[in-house]
Design a protein around this motif. Sequence first.
Motif, PDB file in Angstrom:
ATOM      1  N   GLN A  59      27.191  30.156  63.500  1.00 49.85           N
ATOM      2  CA  GLN A  59      27.904  31.118  62.670  1.00 49.85           C
ATOM      3  C   GLN A  59      27.205  32.473  62.667  1.00 49.85           C
ATOM      4  O   GLN A  59      27.862  33.523  62.687  1.00 49.85           O
ATOM      5  CB  GLN A  59      28.008  30.580  61.241  1.00 49.85           C
ATOM      6  CG  GLN A  59      28.935  29.401  61.069  1.00 49.85           C
ATOM      7  CD  GLN A  59      30.381  29.801  60.951  1.00 49.85           C
ATOM      8  OE1 GLN A  59      30.726  30.709  60.212  1.00 49.85           O
ATOM      9  NE2 GLN A  59      31.241  29.143  61.709  1.00 49.85           N
ATOM     10  N   ARG A 118      28.043  34.838  65.357  1.00 46.43           N
ATOM     11  CA  ARG A 118      29.331  35.533  65.218  1.00 46.43           C
ATOM     12  C   ARG A 118      29.385  36.423  63.974  1.00 46.43           C
ATOM     13  O   ARG A 118      30.458  36.917  63.611  1.00 46.43           O
ATOM     14  CB  ARG A 118      30.467  34.502  65.153  1.00 46.43           C
ATOM     15  CG  ARG A 118      30.621  33.675  66.404  1.00 46.43           C
ATOM     16  CD  ARG A 118      31.886  32.832  66.377  1.00 46.43           C
ATOM     17  NE  ARG A 118      31.812  31.745  65.411  1.00 46.43           N
ATOM     18  CZ  ARG A 118      31.319  30.534  65.696  1.00 46.43           C
ATOM     19  NH1 ARG A 118      30.857  30.271  66.909  1.00 46.43           N
ATOM     20  NH2 ARG A 118      31.302  29.584  64.788  1.00 46.43           N
ATOM     21  N   TRP A 119      28.241  36.617  63.327  1.00 49.78           N
ATOM     22  CA  TRP A 119      28.233  37.287  62.027  1.00 49.78           C
ATOM     23  C   TRP A 119      28.761  38.707  62.088  1.00 49.78           C
ATOM     24  O   TRP A 119      29.578  39.113  61.263  1.00 49.78           O
ATOM     25  CB  TRP A 119      26.821  37.289  61.424  1.00 49.78           C
ATOM     26  CG  TRP A 119      26.739  38.152  60.211  1.00 49.78           C
ATOM     27  CD1 TRP A 119      26.157  39.384  60.106  1.00 49.78           C
ATOM     28  CD2 TRP A 119      27.298  37.883  58.919  1.00 49.78           C
ATOM     29  NE1 TRP A 119      26.310  39.888  58.838  1.00 49.78           N
ATOM     30  CE2 TRP A 119      27.005  38.986  58.095  1.00 49.78           C
ATOM     31  CE3 TRP A 119      28.013  36.809  58.401  1.00 49.78           C
ATOM     32  CZ2 TRP A 119      27.409  39.036  56.762  1.00 49.78           C
ATOM     33  CZ3 TRP A 119      28.426  36.861  57.070  1.00 49.78           C
ATOM     34  CH2 TRP A 119      28.116  37.972  56.270  1.00 49.78           C
ATOM     35  N   ARG A 147      30.811  40.182  64.159  1.00 46.36           N
ATOM     36  CA  ARG A 147      32.261  40.183  64.352  1.00 46.36           C
ATOM     37  C   ARG A 147      32.967  39.769  63.065  1.00 46.36           C
ATOM     38  O   ARG A 147      34.001  40.361  62.691  1.00 46.36           O
ATOM     39  CB  ARG A 147      32.622  39.232  65.488  1.00 46.36           C
ATOM     40  CG  ARG A 147      34.106  39.197  65.828  1.00 46.36           C
ATOM     41  CD  ARG A 147      34.347  38.373  67.077  1.00 46.36           C
ATOM     42  NE  ARG A 147      33.901  36.988  66.912  1.00 46.36           N
ATOM     43  CZ  ARG A 147      33.896  36.104  67.890  1.00 46.36           C
ATOM     44  NH1 ARG A 147      34.282  36.452  69.108  1.00 46.36           N
ATOM     45  NH2 ARG A 147      33.487  34.864  67.667  1.00 46.36           N
ATOM     46  N   ASN A 148      32.434  38.783  62.373  1.00 45.21           N
ATOM     47  CA  ASN A 148      32.967  38.336  61.091  1.00 45.21           C
ATOM     48  C   ASN A 148      32.943  39.476  60.078  1.00 45.21           C
ATOM     49  O   ASN A 148      33.931  39.747  59.393  1.00 45.21           O
ATOM     50  CB  ASN A 148      32.137  37.139  60.597  1.00 45.21           C
ATOM     51  CG  ASN A 148      32.567  36.619  59.237  1.00 45.21           C
ATOM     52  OD1 ASN A 148      33.497  37.114  58.612  1.00 45.21           O
ATOM     53  ND2 ASN A 148      31.848  35.615  58.757  1.00 45.21           N
ATOM     54  N   HIS A 164      35.506  42.196  60.835  1.00 46.88           N
ATOM     55  CA  HIS A 164      36.858  41.726  60.519  1.00 46.88           C
ATOM     56  C   HIS A 164      37.127  41.836  59.025  1.00 46.88           C
ATOM     57  O   HIS A 164      38.188  42.322  58.604  1.00 46.88           O
ATOM     58  CB  HIS A 164      37.004  40.274  60.977  1.00 46.88           C
ATOM     59  CG  HIS A 164      38.323  39.655  60.615  1.00 46.88           C
ATOM     60  ND1 HIS A 164      39.466  39.826  61.362  1.00 46.88           N
ATOM     61  CD2 HIS A 164      38.667  38.858  59.559  1.00 46.88           C
ATOM     62  CE1 HIS A 164      40.470  39.181  60.791  1.00 46.88           C
ATOM     63  NE2 HIS A 164      40.010  38.577  59.704  1.00 46.88           N
ATOM     64  N   ARG A 165      36.188  41.403  58.212  1.00 48.94           N
ATOM     65  CA  ARG A 165      36.367  41.469  56.756  1.00 48.94           C
ATOM     66  C   ARG A 165      36.429  42.931  56.283  1.00 48.94           C
ATOM     67  O   ARG A 165      37.186  43.252  55.352  1.00 48.94           O
ATOM     68  CB  ARG A 165      35.243  40.714  56.057  1.00 48.94           C
ATOM     69  CG  ARG A 165      35.310  39.194  56.249  1.00 48.94           C
ATOM     70  CD  ARG A 165      34.230  38.499  55.453  1.00 48.94           C
ATOM     71  NE  ARG A 165      34.181  37.061  55.687  1.00 48.94           N
ATOM     72  CZ  ARG A 165      34.886  36.145  55.030  1.00 48.94           C
ATOM     73  NH1 ARG A 165      35.736  36.533  54.090  1.00 48.94           N
ATOM     74  NH2 ARG A 165      34.760  34.863  55.296  1.00 48.94           N
ATOM     75  N   PRO A 191      37.865  35.032  58.695  1.00 44.68           N
ATOM     76  CA  PRO A 191      38.136  35.240  60.117  1.00 44.68           C
ATOM     77  C   PRO A 191      39.487  34.696  60.570  1.00 44.68           C
ATOM     78  O   PRO A 191      40.035  35.152  61.572  1.00 44.68           O
ATOM     79  CB  PRO A 191      36.981  34.497  60.796  1.00 44.68           C
ATOM     80  CG  PRO A 191      35.890  34.447  59.778  1.00 44.68           C
ATOM     81  CD  PRO A 191      36.582  34.346  58.447  1.00 44.68           C
ATOM     82  N   TRP A 192      40.011  33.722  59.858  1.00 45.60           N
ATOM     83  CA  TRP A 192      41.291  33.127  60.232  1.00 45.60           C
ATOM     84  C   TRP A 192      42.484  33.969  59.817  1.00 45.60           C
ATOM     85  O   TRP A 192      43.618  33.717  60.231  1.00 45.60           O
ATOM     86  CB  TRP A 192      41.422  31.746  59.603  1.00 45.60           C
ATOM     87  CG  TRP A 192      41.364  31.746  58.105  1.00 45.60           C
ATOM     88  CD1 TRP A 192      40.240  31.722  57.332  1.00 45.60           C
ATOM     89  CD2 TRP A 192      42.474  31.769  57.199  1.00 45.60           C
ATOM     90  NE1 TRP A 192      40.579  31.741  55.988  1.00 45.60           N
ATOM     91  CE2 TRP A 192      41.936  31.766  55.888  1.00 45.60           C
ATOM     92  CE3 TRP A 192      43.850  31.789  57.362  1.00 45.60           C
ATOM     93  CZ2 TRP A 192      42.739  31.796  54.747  1.00 45.60           C
ATOM     94  CZ3 TRP A 192      44.661  31.814  56.219  1.00 45.60           C
ATOM     95  CH2 TRP A 192      44.093  31.805  54.931  1.00 45.60           C
ATOM     96  N   SER A 219      44.853  36.960  60.022  1.00 47.30           N
ATOM     97  CA  SER A 219      45.249  38.011  60.949  1.00 47.30           C
ATOM     98  C   SER A 219      45.844  39.190  60.184  1.00 47.30           C
ATOM     99  O   SER A 219      46.191  39.073  59.002  1.00 47.30           O
ATOM    100  CB  SER A 219      46.281  37.479  61.941  1.00 47.30           C
ATOM    101  OG  SER A 219      47.507  37.184  61.277  1.00 47.30           O
TER     102      SER A 219
END
Length: 433
Positions: free
Chosen positions: A277, A280-281, A283-284, A287-288, A385-386, A388
């Motif tokens: 995890q 990917r932090w 990118r996470n 996104h948020r 992240p889920w 869209s």
Amino acid sequence: MHPVITATKGLFRPGWAARADLVPAYERAFVRTILNGPGEAMAFGRGRVALWAILRAVGMEADSEVILPAYTCETVPMAVKFAGAKCVYADVAPGTYNVSERQVAALITARTKAIICQHTYGIVQPIPEWIRLAAERRVFLIEDRCQLIQNDLTSNGEFALADAAYFSTHFSKPFSTTQGGMAVFREPRIRAVVDALREQFPRDYERRRTRSLATQTLLYAVAVRPTTRALAGRLYRGAQRAGLIRGSISTDEYGAVMPADYPSRATNLQAALGIAQLDRWERNRRHREQLTGFYLERLSGLGVDTGALHRGEGSPALLMVPVLVENRGQVLRGALGKGLPIGTWFDRPGAHVQTHSARLYDYTPGRCPYTEHLMSKEIHLLTGPWVSQAQADRAVRFLERHARLADPWEAPTRVDPPRASRRRPRIIPSSEL
């Protein structure tokens, strides 16, 4: 490594899953990725255990007090009570969703041993001011960073950290290890005490716990999709109530005696999930941040006052974007049926504010009216992240059509204490499953 592979490995190699030899690497990766400055991390089985261990290290006596926000997850006052201290609650400061350091200063007494500063929804608190207050009044400062996305908490780019902080890596938090937590220390002396305490944690439950975690992780990765998350949350709660899994919180934690398996350290399974995890932090986080900006712009267009959500420098990155509505139940049921990224932190008021259990947690119903007001009207838009951009847009349009917006900062003229329920306590106080 993909969580399906990690979880499958955990099921077929339970000895490896229950060990802790990967944990130091996970702790170092956490400091390197999440903290923007110095600090030493220590991983635990759950976030509340990290808080409990910090409080135990500070040293609580029979008359010790811990000041904490009333607008919080019920597991926080549970940890305070299990550590042997008395809870002293601070109400939400109108216009902020957070407790202010001025409110806390007025509550400090000679019995105060620690104060908890919570970054609600990820809204950044002015930590340097809290640090000054704690130093002046000689109390231990603990940050609740369980919902925090941003890691630079000062206006001048310098790192700021309380005496200690704790994080949660539950399903609903900024990144997930299924269940888990982390403590971070500025003071080496306290870290050494917590380290010694963690070494004494019972090991009898670790294989059973990691087997349950692996099963939950595997089912979550395989079966849960954006349109099925709400239903999965219901099934998850049902499995906990039936005793099939040891999930977020169990009914035996709602008592005066700490369960024997409450103290839990992190294991290889959680470390492997966490390291993946952390890779990917960034990118996470981006996104948020993007979704938070989208929500705030759209909500402002609907007439929602979003000023309280713009704390700190730069663009906010929130775990969830709160909205207060009068028809809360109707909105949540409608969102559930459509699979929208809308949830609530409090599917029922926390045990610490309910009339039948408030005394156990040192709370007097009506003591914190803004908190009780928010708990009764809070829903939120999710930024995980889920989610869209299209799903976020559908959620906002749904609120536009169906939500009756409430004024969050209207002074409550009368707050009815939350009614006692004849049902067993709901298991998960927050749902982002």
